[in-house]
Write an enzyme that holds these catalytic residues in place. Structure first.
Site, short mmCIF file in Angstrom:
data_model
loop_
_atom_site.label_atom_id
_atom_site.label_comp_id
_atom_site.label_asym_id
_atom_site.label_seq_id
_atom_site.Cartn_x
_atom_site.Cartn_y
_atom_site.Cartn_z
N GLU A 95 55.47 33.85 42.59
CA GLU A 95 55.37 32.40 42.66
C GLU A 95 54.94 31.90 41.07
O GLU A 95 54.12 32.63 40.55
CB GLU A 95 54.23 32.21 43.85
N CYS A 115 49.84 42.74 42.92
CA CYS A 115 48.80 42.85 41.77
C CYS A 115 47.97 44.33 42.21
O CYS A 115 47.95 44.57 43.53
CB CYS A 115 47.78 42.06 41.88
N CYS A 119 41.17 42.31 43.68
CA CYS A 119 40.00 41.34 43.80
C CYS A 119 39.82 40.64 45.03
O CYS A 119 40.90 40.26 45.93
CB CYS A 119 40.06 40.32 42.86
N CYS A 122 41.02 37.05 46.30
CA CYS A 122 42.17 36.36 45.68
C CYS A 122 43.44 37.13 46.46
O CYS A 122 43.49 38.07 47.03
CB CYS A 122 42.50 36.94 44.33
N LEU A 222 35.57 35.76 35.23
CA LEU A 222 34.16 36.38 35.26
C LEU A 222 33.77 36.47 36.54
O LEU A 222 33.64 37.62 37.36
CB LEU A 222 33.13 35.65 34.45
N ASN A 298 38.84 28.48 47.03
CA ASN A 298 39.86 28.24 48.20
C ASN A 298 40.10 29.16 49.12
O ASN A 298 40.36 30.32 48.92
CB ASN A 298 41.06 27.90 47.17
N CYS A 341 43.95 27.91 43.01
CA CYS A 341 43.60 29.35 42.46
C CYS A 341 43.31 30.37 43.47
O CYS A 341 42.40 30.14 44.35
CB CYS A 341 42.28 28.92 41.82
#
Length: 348
Positions: A95, A115, A119, A122, A222, A298, A341
């Site tokens: 995307e 990925c 994380c 995410c 970070l 988010n 994000c």
């Protein structure tokens, strides 16, 4: 036996293209025509190359392939943000997002399909990494988002951020090659100062960026300013701790003098206390960062985190400002279409 073309034509240099045309008895200038179609006119197939004869287009198709990325689905946010799901030649999805403001139109592009970093906050981190995107596929994302920008908003892209799916520095060569093509005069001729590459903190490759004297900006995701908390939400920190990252960022700046931004998502009752702010200030003072982007969280389906109250975010910001930190609170765009994000997950 049918011959299958196995060479990606966009992986050839202009010199190699000239050599090919000379070898088949064609004029050398044909290479420039094809090059323009590939890198400036956005051809997605040999059939698009209308100033070449049908016979020559057939020869190109017999000898090369052109695995351009195509637009698979598009969603439009109430705030003007546009999310595009791209499809690769073999059917993988990734995307990209077009984020318009009064002063700039920014393309947020992906560097990997999925990925590998996992994380915790995410959505992309919950998708298995299928493969890296090739440099020409990353370039296609920018070209297609630029077309959207011109069609919907009547102006070209002004900025590019590598903040979509994947970790750019784990696809180092392709990301740098894509940026080389994006900034080239015979490419999109965009200034490297308008490009930002974001990393979760691959210390070795941050240093490599410095050694390679890159000219684009760097952003560090970070999100926690001590190793214990960062290990919890970003497993990459276990092998790239904050000391290693701070050292790498200082090396990068010493070599390039390029702008560095720290990105810090606020999670309710996790990294939003005064103590957390003090730790963030300490990191900020160890790194030549121009800015700290404080980002509202988010929520995603898979994660337990929540966004702090507006009052708590405001207190955090005020404390940073009182301590002379150049900080900006960034409200995310495109939340209603899962384009904000941390939300990219090919849901389309």
């Amino acid at each position: 036996m049918v011959k299958t073309a196995s060479k990606n034509i966009r992986h050839l240099s202009i010199t190699e293209l000239e050599q090919y045309f000379e070898a088949i008895g064609e004029k050398k200038f044909r290479a420039k025509q094809v090059w323009e179609w590939l890198w400036q006119k956005g051809a997605q197939s040999f059939a698009d190359m209308s100033n070449l004869s049908k016979d020559l287009r057939q020869k190109l198709g017999d000898n090369f392939f052109l695995p351009a990325i195509t637009m698979d689905a598009t969603q439009y946010s109430e705030d003007g943000t546009i999310k595009t799901r791209f499809k690769t030649h073999e059917g993988h999805l990734c995307e990209g997002v077009l984020i318009p403001t009064d002063s700039r139109n920014t393309a947020c592009v992906s560097s990997q399909i999925g990925c590998s970093l996992s994380c915790r906050f995410c959505a992309t981190g919950y998708i298995e990494r299928k493969r890296n995107l090739d440099f020409d596929e990353i370039y296609d994302e920018v070209v297609l988002l630029n077309k959207e920008s011109e069609k919907i908003y009547g102006k070209k892209l002004s900025n590019i951020v590598f903040m979509g799916m994947g970790e750019p520095l784990l696809n180092y060569k392709n990301v740098l090659k894509a940026i080389e093509r994006i900034t080239a005069e015979d490419g999109l001729a965009m200034s490297p100062r308008r490009i930002t590459v974001s990393t979760a903190g691959v210390a070795k490759m941050i240093k490599q960026l410095g050694d390679d004297q890159v000219r684009f900006k760097l952003a560090l995701s970070l999100h926690a300013a001590n190793d214990t908390k960062r290990n919890e939400i970003m497993p990459i920190n276990e092998t790239n701790n904050l000391k290693a990252i701070v050292d790498a960022l200082n090396h990068f700046y010493k070599q390039t003098k390029n702008e560095i931004t720290l990105e810090y998502i606020l999670f309710n009752n996790f990294n939003d206390s005064k103590k957390d702010a003090d730790e963030l200030i300490k990191i900020y003072r160890q790194v030549p960062a121009d800015l700290v982007n404080i980002i509202e969280y988010n929520p995603i389906d898979f994660a337990k985190f929540e966004k702090p109250s507006e009052e708590r975010m405001s207190e955090f910001m005020s404390y940073l400002e009182k301590n002379k930190v150049n900080a900006r609170l960034r409200h995310s765009r495109g939340k209603d279409i899962d384009a904000a994000c941390g939300q990219l997950a090919n849901k389309g």
